[in-house]
Design a protein around this motif. Structure first.
Motif, mmCIF file in Angstrom:
data_model
loop_
_atom_site.group_PDB
_atom_site.id
_atom_site.type_symbol
_atom_site.label_atom_id
_atom_site.label_comp_id
_atom_site.label_asym_id
_atom_site.label_seq_id
_atom_site.Cartn_x
_atom_site.Cartn_y
_atom_site.Cartn_z
ATOM 1 N N GLU A 28 22.629 -30.735 -21.922
ATOM 2 C CA GLU A 28 22.889 -29.787 -23.021
ATOM 3 C C GLU A 28 23.809 -28.672 -22.517
ATOM 4 O O GLU A 28 23.366 -27.563 -22.238
ATOM 5 N N ALA A 29 25.064 -28.975 -22.387
ATOM 6 C CA ALA A 29 26.009 -28.031 -21.780
ATOM 7 C C ALA A 29 26.106 -26.709 -22.525
ATOM 8 O O ALA A 29 26.406 -25.669 -21.939
ATOM 9 N N ASP A 30 25.837 -26.739 -23.844
ATOM 10 C CA ASP A 30 25.975 -25.518 -24.644
ATOM 11 C C ASP A 30 24.642 -24.820 -24.890
ATOM 12 O O ASP A 30 24.545 -23.940 -25.743
ATOM 13 N N ASN A 31 23.621 -25.165 -24.147
ATOM 14 C CA ASN A 31 22.315 -24.520 -24.287
ATOM 15 C C ASN A 31 22.423 -23.046 -23.879
ATOM 16 O O ASN A 31 22.835 -22.711 -22.769
ATOM 17 N N ILE A 32 22.048 -22.157 -24.804
ATOM 18 C CA ILE A 32 22.239 -20.713 -24.570
ATOM 19 C C ILE A 32 21.354 -20.174 -23.460
ATOM 20 O O ILE A 32 21.594 -19.086 -22.935
ATOM 21 N N TRP A 33 20.314 -20.927 -23.060
ATOM 22 C CA TRP A 33 19.392 -20.450 -22.035
ATOM 23 C C TRP A 33 19.874 -20.761 -20.619
ATOM 24 O O TRP A 33 19.356 -20.197 -19.652
ATOM 25 N N ILE A 34 20.849 -21.665 -20.485
ATOM 26 C CA ILE A 34 21.296 -22.062 -19.147
ATOM 27 C C ILE A 34 21.826 -20.872 -18.335
ATOM 28 O O ILE A 34 21.367 -20.633 -17.213
ATOM 29 N N PRO A 35 22.807 -20.087 -18.853
ATOM 30 C CA PRO A 35 23.304 -18.957 -18.046
ATOM 31 C C PRO A 35 22.227 -17.915 -17.765
ATOM 32 O O PRO A 35 22.244 -17.264 -16.716
ATOM 33 N N PHE A 36 21.254 -17.778 -18.704
ATOM 34 C CA PHE A 36 20.181 -16.817 -18.447
ATOM 35 C C PHE A 36 19.344 -17.255 -17.248
ATOM 36 O O PHE A 36 19.040 -16.457 -16.362
ATOM 37 N N TYR A 37 18.964 -18.536 -17.205
ATOM 38 C CA TYR A 37 18.126 -18.996 -16.094
ATOM 39 C C TYR A 37 18.909 -19.115 -14.789
ATOM 40 O O TYR A 37 18.319 -19.039 -13.705
ATOM 41 N N ARG A 56 24.389 -8.643 -17.734
ATOM 42 C CA ARG A 56 25.195 -7.690 -18.512
ATOM 43 C C ARG A 56 26.328 -8.381 -19.268
ATOM 44 O O ARG A 56 26.777 -7.883 -20.303
ATOM 45 N N GLU A 57 26.807 -9.491 -18.748
ATOM 46 C CA GLU A 57 27.819 -10.279 -19.464
ATOM 47 C C GLU A 57 27.207 -10.972 -20.682
ATOM 48 O O GLU A 57 27.854 -11.095 -21.731
ATOM 49 N N LEU A 58 25.961 -11.427 -20.552
ATOM 50 C CA LEU A 58 25.306 -12.171 -21.625
ATOM 51 C C LEU A 58 24.855 -11.279 -22.770
ATOM 52 O O LEU A 58 24.927 -11.677 -23.945
ATOM 53 N N LEU A 59 24.377 -10.077 -22.432
ATOM 54 C CA LEU A 59 23.731 -9.231 -23.436
ATOM 55 C C LEU A 59 24.592 -8.958 -24.674
ATOM 56 O O LEU A 59 24.103 -9.121 -25.802
ATOM 57 N N PRO A 60 25.879 -8.568 -24.550
ATOM 58 C CA PRO A 60 26.658 -8.248 -25.755
ATOM 59 C C PRO A 60 26.915 -9.467 -26.646
ATOM 60 O O PRO A 60 27.219 -9.303 -27.834
ATOM 61 N N MET A 68 17.514 -12.092 -25.968
ATOM 62 C CA MET A 68 17.979 -10.716 -25.786
ATOM 63 C C MET A 68 16.911 -9.877 -25.094
ATOM 64 O O MET A 68 17.210 -9.088 -24.186
ATOM 65 N N ARG A 69 15.656 -10.061 -25.508
ATOM 66 C CA ARG A 69 14.553 -9.307 -24.904
ATOM 67 C C ARG A 69 14.393 -9.645 -23.430
ATOM 68 O O ARG A 69 14.209 -8.771 -22.584
ATOM 69 N N ARG A 72 17.199 -8.088 -21.309
ATOM 70 C CA ARG A 72 16.954 -6.662 -21.088
ATOM 71 C C ARG A 72 15.863 -6.459 -20.041
ATOM 72 O O ARG A 72 15.932 -5.543 -19.220
ATOM 73 N N GLN A 73 14.844 -7.302 -20.080
ATOM 74 C CA GLN A 73 13.784 -7.207 -19.079
ATOM 75 C C GLN A 73 14.323 -7.484 -17.674
ATOM 76 O O GLN A 73 13.915 -6.849 -16.702
ATOM 77 N N GLY A 74 15.244 -8.452 -17.585
ATOM 78 C CA GLY A 74 15.864 -8.750 -16.289
ATOM 79 C C GLY A 74 16.665 -7.567 -15.765
ATOM 80 O O GLY A 74 16.576 -7.218 -14.572
ATOM 81 N N ILE A 75 17.454 -6.926 -16.639
ATOM 82 C CA ILE A 75 18.236 -5.752 -16.244
ATOM 83 C C ILE A 75 17.318 -4.621 -15.805
ATOM 84 O O ILE A 75 17.563 -3.945 -14.801
#
Length: 361
Positions: A28-37, A56-60, A68-69, A72-75
């Motif tokens: 799933e190359a376009d899975n939005i959770w991949i860059p977060f993990y 910080r790149e992902l948040l905006p 999103m939550r 922010r917790q990671g930051i």
């Protein structure tokens, strides 16, 4: 497949988490959770710089409330970790011998084109907004920024230097430890220099040094204030203090002797010292103080032409004048005839002494 990745990271099975992330990316190359993990895994492995940047790149660009939550917790986790690490490092710095002694932190000049990037870093380190940070960064001369325990100031200076923001620290005790010789006149210049100075009011002594001992010079203008009468509104007279003139000062630094040779046009006795021009030698004409001072400065420039020089006292003094309590601790070693004392005298001695300490300590 996301839940096994979470479990692998939480159980510190980082290699397994990396493999699972790779499999998810292939499926799933376009899975939005991949860059977060990817950022979460980097954070868990200690690469907080990469993780913080990725968060910080992902948040905006994130609209998913749950994602999103968690971003922010990671930051917030990284911010809290940095605060704790900084406090630990500061506590260690303050445990060093002499860390509680009084010191100063100086910011050095930054080119205008570099100020925007520097202000961002400065604001993060000193906890001020970028606009305020940019105003506080000098572009011409040093800026006296903070006073306090030298251990804490050194710690802050190290952080600023790592961010490529030029600065330095000094102990107030080192400033006052330097010997300052206020020259009455120069008695001879060959083969060595012999000066006559005033150790105490009404006393005279001599000091001899070689030209090769002079390491650098500091030039500055000290304001001379005078009380004037001004006509205010409705023709009412009011008193105000204005700058009437400036005293010219030239300091020569002797690192081997840990001493400063101070010449001042308002104190120099031109008629007693050796002449530095034909005009001074002439019995038919008498040089003005301005001319005589210019002749001495011209002689020094000719005698030691390549000497490093500091000459940005005025902008430094404008920043230092706000630190009244600090300036009360600085011995001015300047004896101008004034109606009342002024912190500008101590500010100049501080400037010259800091130049000495920065270059020779």
């Amino acid at each position: 497949m996301v839940e096994p990745i979470i479990n692998a990271i939480n159980s510190e099975n980082y290699e397994e988490a990396s493999q699972l992330l790779q499999q998810l990316q292939e499926q799933e190359a376009d899975n939005i959770w991949i860059p977060f993990y990817q950022a979460r895994l980097a954070e868990a492995q200690g690469d907080v710089t990469f993780a913080n940047q990725r968060y910080r790149e992902l948040l905006p660009n994130t609209v998913n409330p749950k994602l999103m939550r968690q971003i922010r917790q990671g930051i917030e986790r990284i911010n809290q970790q940095e605060i704790e690490q900084r406090q630990t490092a500061l506590d260690e710095a303050m445990e060093e011998s002499g860390a509680s002694e009084m010191g100063v932190l100086l910011l050095e000049a930054i080119p205008n084109e570099s100020k925007k990037a520097a202000a961002q870093k400065f604001g993060e380190i000193m906890k001020v907004d970028p606009y305020t940070a940019r105003l506080q960064l000098p572009s011409r001369s040093w800026r006296l920024y903070r006073t306090g325990a030298i251990g804490k100031l050194k710690f802050q200076a190290e952080q600023l230097q790592q961010a490529e923001i030029p600065c330095f620290t000094a102990l107030v005790a080192h400033v006052n430890a330097l010997k300052v010789y206020s020259v009455l006149y120069i008695e001879s210049v060959e083969p060595n220099v012999t000066i006559v100075y005033e150790p105490k009011k009404g006393q005279r002594d001599i000091l001899t040094f070689d030209w090769s001992e002079v390491g650098q010079r500091v030039d500055g203008l000290l304001p001379i204030f005078e009380e004037c009468i001004d006509v205010g509104l409705k023709g009412k007279l009011k008193r105000k203090t204005e700058i009437l003139d400036y005293a010219k000062i030239c300091d020569l630094h002797l690192p081997q002797k840990q001493a400063i040779i101070r010449l001042c046009d308002q104190q120099y006795r031109f008629l007693e010292g050796i002449p530095f021009s034909d005009l001074q030698k002439s019995q038919d004409a008498q040089a003005t103080m301005k001319q005589s001072w210019q002749h001495i400065m011209a002689f020094l420039s000719e005698k030691i032409p390549s000497l490093p020089a500091y000459s940005e006292f005025t902008p430094f003094g404008e920043s230092a004048i706000d630190f009244q309590e600090l300036l009360k601790l600085i011995q001015p070693h300047i004896n101008l005839l004034r109606r009342e004392e002024t912190p500008w005298d101590a500010a100049f001695n501080l400037y010259s002494s800091l130049a000495f300490i920065k270059t020779f300590s």
